[in-house]
Design a protein around this motif. Structure first.
Motif, PDB file in Angstrom:
ATOM      1  N   HIS A  47       0.826  -1.207   0.000  1.00 42.85           N
ATOM      2  CA  HIS A  47       0.000   0.000   0.000  1.00 42.85           C
ATOM      3  C   HIS A  47       0.866   1.265   0.000  1.00 42.85           C
ATOM      4  O   HIS A  47       0.688   2.129  -0.844  1.00 42.85           O
ATOM      5  N   TYR A  62       0.947  -3.060   4.234  1.00 39.87           N
ATOM      6  CA  TYR A  62       0.275  -3.949   3.291  1.00 39.87           C
ATOM      7  C   TYR A  62      -1.216  -4.055   3.587  1.00 39.87           C
ATOM      8  O   TYR A  62      -1.621  -4.099   4.754  1.00 39.87           O
ATOM      9  N   LEU A  63      -2.008  -4.137   2.522  1.00 37.63           N
ATOM     10  CA  LEU A  63      -3.409  -4.500   2.644  1.00 37.63           C
ATOM     11  C   LEU A  63      -3.433  -6.026   2.668  1.00 37.63           C
ATOM     12  O   LEU A  63      -2.889  -6.674   1.770  1.00 37.63           O
ATOM     13  N   TYR A  73      -5.012  -3.053   7.061  1.00 41.60           N
ATOM     14  CA  TYR A  73      -3.628  -2.702   6.755  1.00 41.60           C
ATOM     15  C   TYR A  73      -2.718  -3.068   7.919  1.00 41.60           C
ATOM     16  O   TYR A  73      -3.049  -2.796   9.070  1.00 41.60           O
TER      17      TYR A  73
END
Length: 84
Positions: A47, A62-63, A73
């Motif tokens: 992300h 990160y998602l 997230y």
């Protein structure tokens, strides 16, 4: 491979390529219904890079999702065993 801040500083673009990771430590949610146990395999999508105030450093964010469910997230330091 676990998250290594020194490796991230030397190779930041590499962390944008990862597709899966494993939960390193238990992640608790507000209602307990969506807790993630260590060892849970997640699909990750890079992300951004953001400041992690707990460790006072910049980290990839990160998602994360598993079984089609979006978990939100997470900082890279909460994950391990990254795979391309």
């Amino acid at each position: 491979m676990s998250y290594d801040p020194k490796d991230f500083a030397a190779n930041p673009r590499k962390y944008e390529l990862y597709k899966t990771a494993v939960v390193a430590r238990h992640i608790f949610t507000e209602d307990g219904a969506d807790d993630l146990a260590p060892g849970t395999i997640l699909r990750v999508k890079f992300h951004c890079v953001a400041r992690n105030q707990l460790y006072r450093r910049d980290e990839p964010v990160y998602l994360c999702e598993s079984a089609g469910k979006d978990h939100g997230y997470f900082y890279a330091s909460t994950l391990e065993n990254f795979v391309l």
